[in-house]
Design an enzyme around this catalytic site. Structure first.
Site, PDB file in Angstrom:
ATOM      1  N   ILE A  18       0.825  -1.208   0.000  1.00 45.82           N
ATOM      2  CA  ILE A  18       0.000   0.000   0.000  1.00 45.82           C
ATOM      3  C   ILE A  18       0.860   1.259   0.000  1.00 45.82           C
ATOM      4  O   ILE A  18       0.548   2.240  -0.684  1.00 45.82           O
ATOM      5  CB  ILE A  18      -0.948  -0.024   1.211  1.00 45.82           C
ATOM      6  CG1 ILE A  18      -1.970  -1.152   1.048  1.00 45.82           C
ATOM      7  CG2 ILE A  18      -1.664   1.315   1.368  1.00 45.82           C
ATOM      8  CD1 ILE A  18      -2.794  -1.427   2.294  1.00 45.82           C
ATOM      9  N   ARG A 127       3.004  12.028  15.139  1.00 48.22           N
ATOM     10  CA  ARG A 127       3.404  13.080  16.073  1.00 48.22           C
ATOM     11  C   ARG A 127       4.439  14.003  15.439  1.00 48.22           C
ATOM     12  O   ARG A 127       4.305  15.244  15.512  1.00 48.22           O
ATOM     13  CB  ARG A 127       3.968  12.470  17.366  1.00 48.22           C
ATOM     14  CG  ARG A 127       4.354  13.518  18.405  1.00 48.22           C
ATOM     15  CD  ARG A 127       4.953  12.915  19.647  1.00 48.22           C
ATOM     16  NE  ARG A 127       6.268  12.339  19.430  1.00 48.22           N
ATOM     17  CZ  ARG A 127       7.146  12.112  20.399  1.00 48.22           C
ATOM     18  NH1 ARG A 127       6.825  12.383  21.667  1.00 48.22           N
ATOM     19  NH2 ARG A 127       8.316  11.574  20.143  1.00 48.22           N
ATOM     20  N   TYR A 171      -2.682  -7.887  16.872  1.00 48.24           N
ATOM     21  CA  TYR A 171      -2.878  -7.127  15.630  1.00 48.24           C
ATOM     22  C   TYR A 171      -4.172  -6.315  15.689  1.00 48.24           C
ATOM     23  O   TYR A 171      -4.177  -5.116  15.378  1.00 48.24           O
ATOM     24  CB  TYR A 171      -2.909  -8.074  14.434  1.00 48.24           C
ATOM     25  CG  TYR A 171      -3.050  -7.358  13.112  1.00 48.24           C
ATOM     26  CD1 TYR A 171      -1.942  -6.805  12.485  1.00 48.24           C
ATOM     27  CD2 TYR A 171      -4.294  -7.223  12.501  1.00 48.24           C
ATOM     28  CE1 TYR A 171      -2.071  -6.126  11.285  1.00 48.24           C
ATOM     29  CE2 TYR A 171      -4.440  -6.557  11.300  1.00 48.24           C
ATOM     30  CZ  TYR A 171      -3.315  -6.006  10.687  1.00 48.24           C
ATOM     31  OH  TYR A 171      -3.457  -5.335   9.498  1.00 48.24           O
ATOM     32  N   LYS A 175      -4.437  -2.101  15.602  1.00 51.78           N
ATOM     33  CA  LYS A 175      -5.148  -1.345  14.572  1.00 51.78           C
ATOM     34  C   LYS A 175      -6.336  -0.578  15.157  1.00 51.78           C
ATOM     35  O   LYS A 175      -6.675   0.510  14.684  1.00 51.78           O
ATOM     36  CB  LYS A 175      -5.600  -2.284  13.449  1.00 51.78           C
ATOM     37  CG  LYS A 175      -4.428  -2.865  12.648  1.00 51.78           C
ATOM     38  CD  LYS A 175      -3.581  -1.769  12.018  1.00 51.78           C
ATOM     39  CE  LYS A 175      -2.518  -2.319  11.092  1.00 51.78           C
ATOM     40  NZ  LYS A 175      -1.732  -1.266  10.401  1.00 51.78           N
ATOM     41  N   THR A 206      -0.896  -7.957  -0.948  1.00 53.22           N
ATOM     42  CA  THR A 206       0.415  -7.378  -0.685  1.00 53.22           C
ATOM     43  C   THR A 206       1.383  -8.477  -0.284  1.00 53.22           C
ATOM     44  O   THR A 206       0.964  -9.597   0.051  1.00 53.22           O
ATOM     45  CB  THR A 206       0.341  -6.354   0.463  1.00 53.22           C
ATOM     46  OG1 THR A 206       0.053  -7.060   1.691  1.00 53.22           O
ATOM     47  CG2 THR A 206      -0.730  -5.300   0.213  1.00 53.22           C
TER      48      THR A 206
END
Length: 266
Positions: A18, A127, A171, A175, A206
């Site tokens: 991506i 940040r 995971y 997310k 991917t």
């Protein structure tokens, strides 16, 4: 037709995933200044060469490093500003897929590995990007009906930040954290003219998905369950990311855009 007159930064831009698709999409949409980073310097260079061979007018800054390292995250953005003078579009794609384990089977090392990259790395990158964006003047708007924006950040989360699946507690949590962080930052930085959104891809074709048989086996039920019954392509996620970065999304703030072939609608 989107217009990207400023500077774009993409993390996780090596390989054929991506991040690389997004960097190429920015170049194809006319962005002339692009900075990319990834842990793998070889694949990062391949992305840069692909862009410059097709769009020789585009200047690409390449800097390999680990986004989970706070010193690297800050130094990368410092380098971008030194080279290009500002930062307008930031896309945080760097991430990993964890091992298929239940919580009682997951080691602390595995939990930390997934969260350090997926959540800590995304937070450190955003940040550093936001620190720069709040200091700069907004780019002038080409549309009198849309206000100028000082910057746009898009974090890459996952459909598993909205729903969960078996064997992926670390995971899914990482997310979900990205989605929550995105929404909080959207509230905090609206007054600065900065938009913060995220995309939540489903199963995308991917290297992270295709290279390991156990990963492909684990995700195939999700592919068959989704109404469209296919994997998505990296370019399809890149299209959503470019929309969120563009002034066409000038009133979209704190949104978690799901790009998953309809999986979470079931």
């Amino acid at each position: 037709m989107y217009m990207f007159p400023g500077v774009a930064v993409i993390t996780g831009a090596g390989g054929t995933g991506i991040g690389a698709a997004t960097a190429k999409a920015f170049a194809a949409a006319g962005c002339k200044m692009i900075a990319i980073t990834d842990l793998n310097e070889k694949t990062l260079q391949q992305t840069a060469e692909s862009i410059t061979s097709t769009h020789p007018e585009t200047e690409v800054l390449v800097k390999a490093g680990n986004v989970a390292d706070d010193q690297f995250a800050d130094s990368f953005i410092d380098t971008v500003v030194w080279r290009f003078g500002r930062l307008d579009y930031a896309v945080n794609c760097a991430g990993v897929i964890g091992k298929s384990l239940r919580s009682s089977e997951t080691s602390l090392e595995e939990f930390d590995r997934v969260n350090n990259i997926n959540y800590r790395g995304c937070w450190l990158s955003s940040r550093a990007e936001l620190k720069q964006m709040v200091t700069q003047e907004a780019l002038p708007s080409h549309d009198p009906n849309r206000p100028p924006q000082r910057g746009a950040v898009v974090n890459v989360a996952s459909q598993l930040g909205i729903v969960s699946r078996p064997g992926a507690p670390a995971y899914c949590a990482s997310k979900s954290a990205v989605v929550g962080m995105t929404r909080a930052d959207a509230i905090d930085y609206s007054k600065d003219g900065i938009r913060v959104n995220c995309v939540c891809p489903g199963v995308i074709e991917t290297p992270l998905v295709m290279e390991k048989a156990e990963v492909r086996e684990a995700i195939m039920p999700a592919v068959e369950t989704a109404p469209m019954k296919r994997m998505g392509q990296p370019a399809e996620v890149a299209d959503a990311i470019l929309f969120l970065c563009s002034t066409q999304a000038s009133f979209v703030q704190g949104h978690a855009m799901v790009v998953d072939g309809g999986y979470i609608t079931l």
